[in-house]
Design an enzyme around this catalytic site. Structure first.
Site, short mmCIF file in Angstrom:
data_model
loop_
_atom_site.label_atom_id
_atom_site.label_comp_id
_atom_site.label_asym_id
_atom_site.label_seq_id
_atom_site.Cartn_x
_atom_site.Cartn_y
_atom_site.Cartn_z
N GLN A 14 -7.28 -4.82 9.68
CA GLN A 14 -6.24 -4.26 10.56
C GLN A 14 -6.76 -3.06 11.36
O GLN A 14 -5.99 -2.21 11.78
CB GLN A 14 -5.01 -3.86 9.74
CG GLN A 14 -4.34 -5.05 9.07
CD GLN A 14 -3.05 -4.67 8.37
OE1 GLN A 14 -2.06 -4.32 9.00
NE2 GLN A 14 -3.05 -4.72 7.05
N LYS B 262 0.83 -1.22 0.00
CA LYS B 262 0.00 0.00 0.00
C LYS B 262 0.86 1.27 0.00
O LYS B 262 0.50 2.26 -0.63
CB LYS B 262 -0.98 0.01 1.16
CG LYS B 262 -0.39 0.30 2.52
CD LYS B 262 -1.45 0.45 3.57
CE LYS B 262 -0.85 0.57 4.96
NZ LYS B 262 -0.01 1.74 5.15
N THR B 263 2.01 1.24 0.70
CA THR B 263 2.88 2.43 0.71
C THR B 263 3.39 2.71 -0.69
O THR B 263 3.46 3.86 -1.12
CB THR B 263 4.06 2.23 1.69
OG1 THR B 263 3.53 1.86 2.97
CG2 THR B 263 4.88 3.49 1.83
N ASP C 78 -3.95 7.52 4.23
CA ASP C 78 -3.37 6.22 4.57
C ASP C 78 -4.08 5.68 5.82
O ASP C 78 -4.59 6.45 6.63
CB ASP C 78 -1.87 6.43 4.87
CG ASP C 78 -1.12 5.13 5.03
OD1 ASP C 78 -1.66 4.07 4.65
OD2 ASP C 78 0.02 5.16 5.53
N GLU C 79 -4.10 4.35 6.00
CA GLU C 79 -4.70 3.71 7.19
C GLU C 79 -6.12 4.24 7.46
O GLU C 79 -6.46 4.59 8.59
CB GLU C 79 -3.82 3.95 8.44
CG GLU C 79 -2.36 3.56 8.28
CD GLU C 79 -2.12 2.06 8.32
OE1 GLU C 79 -3.11 1.29 8.24
OE2 GLU C 79 -0.95 1.65 8.39
#
Length: 727
Positions: A249, A32-33, A218-219
């Site tokens: 997660q 994902k990064t 992100d996240e």
């Protein structure tokens, strides 16, 4: 043009999509990064101005790593991207717009410890003494309310159900009032105040809505209600937003994270497109199969199937241990084995635990075995007392309204200004509607303060005024060094010459080095910039991946990290999962996601350990292994007995091996030189097994002991016949 050949098909589609809202469901280790990095670079290549791109992360570490990678792809243009954590980006906006909220732009940012101090002072001032109501419980409650966008007036209107709620409402109102008077905001305010700002000032709202032409997050599964509200307020009219997350997660509900945001995204942005990243690049097939066998027990989730082209790899290793000391010993032993067999380095190993308290036994054994380690999430550097004391000086120099920081340093180093004097000064300040800082100038008017102490207060005020005057003339590094010299703190610690004072001396020198480094790296920076950096720093930001030591950390801290070999310790009911029969299904589901996160941190190998007994809350507790172990696919792991179950080629019995091993263990309640039996002693009985002594009565041949053995089997034994082995 940037080269997209390094991306797989689905990653590439996610990067190239530029047609409106998109959600990237990114499984553990699926890159994902890389997708976020390439997406930003792709947008800049496609003509988006870097300063019109807003990229939000959850740690400074993630933001800095992404910025470095984007720079490698598009060069210096990456410097102009608005990239950082939610808190740092919105603190930046609030600095610019502070006066619209009747704040000064040099406001202090209070961390959880500062907030707790404010609440504690309110408890003292209001003389609150209600059973079940503590400053810490109220601070948590206030934070939870803010994360849910419930402000004091809303709380009074809709949440009062008892006299305790009434008292919480009173404290909450006073807490917000004091923050405002101190020209301070807490972490939650950094998200709430921008919402107020945008709601109350449509022009400013439009200014920022127009400023950003693309938003990336992100996240996303870790966003709370306030964060999601801000995102919706800032999404440009074109709907150009890309959120990346993994529902499997989502592990931060205790700090307000709302998994429903991922589901609501589909409703709030009906024209969205979903991309699923399912190829895992991190772990072996065995690790992925084990993780999958756990997470599939959760009912509500976005269906995805992780797969990998990596090899099968080793099976997970399940280690049964006698207790927490044996567990630490076994982990140390297996690390040494892996290093010698596979030529690994210490930095290749991480030991994960559910709660910070579990690190104690590990530290004891690792020190004895001389294995270097580092702890993430212990006492963070910037939260150490002496460091916070110097930071408090700098805060007051920056923001004289910051009463909390001023109270902290009023008598540090000791200058004879005691609590009674401070109480009288605060009373005077409240009566005349002055700040505590201004009251120091008028200390001679405060009744019942001795002349000697008045002079001490006056000279302290002169010292602060001196550095307030120098603040804009010296660099942050020069200012702080001059201040520390003036205070004589380093000399005081050096003269004390104790291990603790020398450690404090080292910490202050390290802080001065950090301040000097900040000054040289940020030429035109102000003191406020440094203070903001420090207040928004988390323990994970300072994690050095290249340092050759074993890493100890909680599973929450491990999120986003990866290691070749991972040990998951303390896998017992009521520890992991940290729940009991009264826990809700939602709590258990989150604990399961946490276990999934733990397993998927590993690249090559996973060890899972559980203990038969463990010291908890000062008592020996007999543990049953975690239900998550029972949920693992049996094909993915192999069981090994540690401690009392270890096999040997010699003919020693289990009991003999138990004695032999524990002869060498230095328990907290066990004196190696004097193995006397006393309440709290751990013992082994030939028939009843492992137990704990609760009472010893009598003397000589008549001495008796009450012992609680496993299964709550209580026995009264005459010691001359019992032949108890003291462990």
């Amino acid at each position: 043009m940037i080269n997209l050949k390094l991306l797989n098909n689905e990653q590439r589609k996610a990067v190239e999509y530029d047609n409106g809202p998109e959600m990237v469901v990114a499984g553990a280790g699926s890159g994902k990064t890389r997708v976020l990095t390439y997406k930003v670079a792709f947008l800049i290549d496609a003509g988006y101005e870097p300063d019109s791109i807003l990229a939000l992360t959850f740690t400074n570490k993630a933001a800095n790593e992404m910025k470095v990678r984007i720079k490698e792809l598009v060069g210096a243009k990456a410097e102009n991207i608005w990239m950082g954590t939610f808190h740092s980006i919105f603190a930046r906006i609030l600095r610019v717009e502070a006066k619209q909220l009747n704040y000064k732009n040099n406001f202090s940012i209070y961390d959880s410890e500062d907030s707790l101090s404010v609440v504690s002072n309110i408890f003292t001032n209001f003389d609150i003494n209600i059973e079940g109501l503590t400053p810490n419980s109220v601070r948590h409650k206030i934070s939870k309310l803010k994360n849910s966008l419930v402000m004091p007036p809303d709380f009074r209107k809709t949440h009062i159900k008892s006299s305790i709620d009434e008292k919480v409402a009173e404290i909450y109102e006073e807490y917000q009032k004091r923050l405002f008077e101190n020209n301070a905001m807490d972490f939650d305010d950094l998200l709430l105040k921008p919402i107020d700002l945008f709601n109350e000032n449509p022009k400013i709202h439009q200014k920022y809505k127009k400023r950003f032409s693309y938003i990336l997050v992100d996240e996303f599964q870790d966003t709370n209600k306030a964060q999601y509200e801000l995102l919706k307020m800032l999404v440009p009219g074109s709907g150009k937003i890309c959120v990346v997350g993994d529902d499997a997660q989502s592990i931060y509900s205790w700090r307000g994270a709302n998994l429903a945001n991922m589901l609501d995204f589909e409703k709030d942005f009906p024209k969205h497109k979903i991309f699923k990243l399912e190829q895992n690049y991190r772990s072996t097939k065995n690790i992925l199969n084990a993780a999958d066998s756990i997470i599939k027990n959760n009912k509500e989730q976005i269906i995805k199937t992780l797969w990998t082209e990596n090899n099968d790899g080793d099976q997970l290793v399940l280690i049964k241990c006698a207790d927490e000391k044996d567990e630490a010993f076994q982990i140390a032993k297996y690390i040494k084995n892996e290093i010698s067999k596979k030529k690994l380095s210490l930095k290749d190993f991480a030991i994960l635990y559910r709660t910070n308290a579990q690190s104690r036994a590990l530290e004891d054994i690792f020190r004895r075995e001389k294995i270097p380690y580092t702890i993430i999430g212990g006492v963070e550097f910037y939260k150490r007392k002496e460091v916070k004391d110097i930071i408090a000086y700098l805060r007051v120099i920056s923001n004289q309204n910051d009463e909390e920081s001023l109270l902290r340093i009023m008598n540090f180093p000791q200058r004879g200004i005691g609590s009674t004097t401070i109480k009288r000064m605060i009373g005077f300040a409240r009566k005349l509607n002055l700040t505590l800082f201004d009251t120091m100038s008028r200390v001679f008017e405060v009744i019942d303060i001795k002349e000697r102490i008045q002079k001490n207060v006056k000279s302290f005020k002169i010292l602060l005024d001196k550095y307030i005057g120098l603040k804009d003339q010296l660099s942050v590094g020069e200012l702080s060094r001059a201040l520390v010299d003036d205070l004589g703190i380093l000399r005081i610690f050096k003269e004390e010459n104790t291990p603790e004072s020398l450690s404090r001396w080292e910490n202050i020198n390290e802080l001065l080095s950090a301040l000097s480094e900040f000054s040289s790296s940020n030429k035109n920076s102000k003191l406020e910039d440094f203070l903001e950096d420090v207040s928004l720093m988390s323990d994970i930001d300072s994690f050095d991946e290249e340092k050759n030591v074993v890493t100890f950390l909680t599973v929450h801290s491990a999120k986003g990290l990866e290691f070749p070999v991972v040990f998951i310790s303390g896998c017992e009911e009521d520890i992991f999962p940290l729940s009991n029969k009264f826990s809700s299904d939602a709590t258990l589901a989150e604990e399961r996601r946490l276990f999934y996160v733990a397993v998927t941190r590993a690249q090559k190998k996973v060890f899972i350990s559980h203990a038969r007994s463990r010291y908890r809350f000062g008592e020996v507790a007999y543990q049953s292994r975690s239900r998550f172990i029972d949920e693992l696919d049996p094909k993915t792991y192999v069981e090994i007995n540690g401690g009392i179950g270890r096999k040997s080629s010699s003919r020693k019995s289990k009991k003999e091996m138990y004695y032999e091993y524990f002869e060498n263990v230095d328990y907290e309640d066990f004196n190696q030189d004097n193995k006397t039996l006393r309440p709290g002693s751990r013992v082994m009985h030939e028939k009843f097994g492992l137990g704990k002594v609760t009472q010893v009565v009598g003397a000589g041949d008549q001495q008796k002991a009450t012992v609680v053995f496993e299964g709550n089997n209580i026995k009264q034994l005459m010691l001359r016949f019992a032949k108890l082995k003291v462990l």
